[in-house]
Design an enzyme around this catalytic site. Structure first.
Site, PDB file in Angstrom:
ATOM      1  N   GLU A 210       4.522   7.831   2.626  1.00  0.00           N
ATOM      2  CA  GLU A 210       4.995   6.653   3.361  1.00  0.00           C
ATOM      3  C   GLU A 210       5.784   7.068   4.602  1.00  0.00           C
ATOM      4  OE1 GLU A 210       4.473   5.594  -0.963  1.00  0.00           O
ATOM      5  OE2 GLU A 210       5.371   7.248   0.163  1.00  0.00           O
TER       6      GLU A 210
ATOM      7  N   ASP B 291      -3.901  -1.797  -8.207  1.00  0.00           N
ATOM      8  CA  ASP B 291      -3.369  -1.930  -9.567  1.00  0.00           C
ATOM      9  C   ASP B 291      -1.960  -2.520  -9.625  1.00  0.00           C
ATOM     10  OD1 ASP B 291      -2.215   0.263  -8.372  1.00  0.00           O
ATOM     11  OD2 ASP B 291      -2.494   1.629 -10.053  1.00  0.00           O
TER      12      ASP B 291
END
Length: 287
Positions: free
Chosen positions: A233, A148
């Protein structure tokens, strides 16, 4: 001299000139192949899935030497995604792995409550390591691109020369205009972010790429699906690189080339009302 003899002599002279030109031309060195960019994208079924995948795939078409690894959050490969990939014109690998129920967001949960896409990214890494076994010296780049986001084609050329881990700003993320690594003297010294800047790597998934060699040299590096909010992350990068080793791109992290956009969830009130009357849209028309 007859006309035929003149033509024959001129052809001979032309051949001699061409041969002489070939001898004086500089030798052209063969171009070295571009490093492949392996893009790992998690995806899941929802009303806007086909629209999102169409948009991102048509961006990828403009990027040379790109291999798209698309991983569905599903117990099997779906026909929608299979057919879209087959028509995409891209080099691709289609995978699937289902997120365990206890790690899935439930209806009404905020999007930040649990890490998303960890299993799918790890499945992409598993395939990549298996498919490149024995090619540890191959040049390439691994990038994790959500379906997205919005990507400038320039971003992929910025990351192509990554030696370890390259980084850049991400726009419209974290409740800010942008988040970015702050560079001083050519090195990353901190991160411009509004939330928990003390995290090991306070960076968005769209804001870094890793060299294929580094991924292959660290077979245990993966995303932790149980990582606390905002640490997904970091769970991957901590075992690969230090802040001092990060490679700033996009004009020393001053240019935004990727945006953390999100498509609005479609409102289906009229569709639902028509369905109750038996007048809903034809389910055979794929959207």
């Amino acid at each position: 001299m007859s006309r035929d003899r003149v033509i024959s002599r001129l052809r001979g002279e032309l051949h001699s000139v061409r041969e002489q030109m070939k001898k004086t031309e500089p030798t052209k060195l063969p171009k070295s192949p571009l490093p492949t960019i392996y893009v790992i994208t998690p995806t899941y079924a929802r009303l806007v899935q086909k629209a999102e995948l169409t948009r991102i795939s048509q961006t990828f078409l403009h990027v040379p030497q790109l291999h798209w690894i698309l991983v569905e959050d599903s117990p099997n490969k779906t026909a929608l995604v299979s057919e879209l990939l087959a028509r995409s014109g891209l080099t691709y690998t289609h995978l699937h792995v289902l997120t365990p129920h206890d790690r899935k967001l439930q209806e009404g949960d905020p999007s930040w409550l649990k890490p998303r896409g960890a299993e799918q990214r790890n499945e992409g890494l598993r395939w990549l390591r298996e498919s490149t076994r024995g090619r540890q010296r191959e040049q390439g780049v691994v990038y994790f691109a959500d379906d997205d986001n919005t990507y400038s084609v320039q971003l992929f050329e910025e990351m192509r020369g990554t030696q370890m881990v390259s980084v850049w700003p991400v726009g419209l993320v974290g409740g800010m205009r942008y988040e970015r690594p702050v560079v001083e003297g050519g090195r990353v010294v901190r991160f411009h972010t509004g939330w928990r800047p003390g995290r090991p790597f306070p960076i968005d998934m769209a804001g870094f790429a890793v060299s294929l060699r580094l991924v292959l040299a660290n077979p245990e590096s993966r995303f932790d699906g149980n990582a606390p909010m905002g640490f997904l992350e970091s769970s991957f990068l901590q075992g690969l690189v230090t802040m001092e080793e990060l490679e700033p791109r996009a004009e020393m992290c001053t240019k935004v080339l990727v945006w953390h956009t999100r498509t609005e969830k479609p409102k289906m009130k009229r569709e639902e009302a028509l369905q109750k009357q038996g007048l809903g849209s034809d389910p055979g028309v794929e959207v």
